[in-house]
Motif scaffolding. Structure first.
Motif, short mmCIF file in Angstrom:
data_model
loop_
_atom_site.label_atom_id
_atom_site.label_comp_id
_atom_site.label_asym_id
_atom_site.label_seq_id
_atom_site.Cartn_x
_atom_site.Cartn_y
_atom_site.Cartn_z
N CYS A 47 0.89 -1.31 -0.10
CA CYS A 47 -0.10 -0.05 0.09
C CYS A 47 0.80 1.16 -0.06
O CYS A 47 1.73 1.52 0.69
CB CYS A 47 -1.08 -0.11 1.31
N THR A 53 -5.92 3.27 3.98
CA THR A 53 -7.34 3.35 4.50
C THR A 53 -7.52 3.22 5.87
O THR A 53 -6.51 2.69 6.58
CB THR A 53 -8.26 2.05 3.81
N LYS A 54 -8.84 3.49 6.38
CA LYS A 54 -9.05 3.47 7.81
C LYS A 54 -8.50 2.03 8.38
O LYS A 54 -8.10 1.86 9.24
CB LYS A 54 -10.44 3.77 8.17
N GLU A 55 -9.08 1.05 7.50
CA GLU A 55 -8.66 -0.53 8.04
C GLU A 55 -7.12 -0.79 8.16
O GLU A 55 -6.98 -1.23 9.22
CB GLU A 55 -9.52 -1.21 6.95
N LYS A 56 -6.35 -0.17 7.19
CA LYS A 56 -5.10 -0.49 7.31
C LYS A 56 -4.64 0.30 8.38
O LYS A 56 -3.64 -0.41 9.14
CB LYS A 56 -4.45 0.15 6.05
N LEU A 58 -5.89 0.89 11.41
CA LEU A 58 -6.56 0.54 12.63
C LEU A 58 -5.68 -0.98 12.73
O LEU A 58 -5.54 -1.29 13.68
CB LEU A 58 -7.97 0.11 12.41
N THR A 59 -5.43 -1.45 11.61
CA THR A 59 -4.55 -2.96 11.69
C THR A 59 -3.22 -2.44 12.16
O THR A 59 -2.68 -3.21 13.12
CB THR A 59 -4.76 -3.60 10.31
N TYR A 60 -2.63 -1.25 11.72
CA TYR A 60 -1.30 -1.25 12.24
C TYR A 60 -1.44 -0.79 13.42
O TYR A 60 -0.34 -1.19 14.16
CB TYR A 60 -0.80 0.15 11.32
N ARG A 62 -3.29 -1.85 15.86
CA ARG A 62 -3.71 -3.02 16.56
C ARG A 62 -2.14 -3.87 16.59
O ARG A 62 -2.22 -4.31 17.77
CB ARG A 62 -4.69 -3.99 15.92
#
Length: 72
Positions: A47, A53-56, A58-60, A62
């Motif tokens: 990426c 993205t917001k999901e990326k 948030l995953t980071y 986490r």
């Protein structure tokens, strides 16, 4: 048009912190380190920062929590 790389973004951000914000050297080094880690994560996920993205994000965050690191 020249593509903007993650390295360019990092360098521009460091320059901004130094010239515009006048932050201490140690703060700039710390911010730079954390941003490098994030950019490497994005790269490993295939990426570009502009496509994060917001999901990326948030995953980071986490993953960082799982490693025992807390957001600033």
């Amino acid at each position: 048009m020249i593509p903007i790389t993650a390295t360019h973004l990092l360098e521009d951000f460091i320059r901004y912190l130094r010239l515009e914000k006048g932050l201490a050297h140690a703060t700039i080094v710390t911010y730079g380190h954390h941003l490098k880690v994030y950019l490497k994560y994005l790269e490993s996920a295939g990426c570009h920062p502009s496509g994060a993205t917001k999901e990326k994000i948030l995953t980071y965050l986490r993953l960082m929590r799982e490693r025992g690191l807390r957001p600033a």
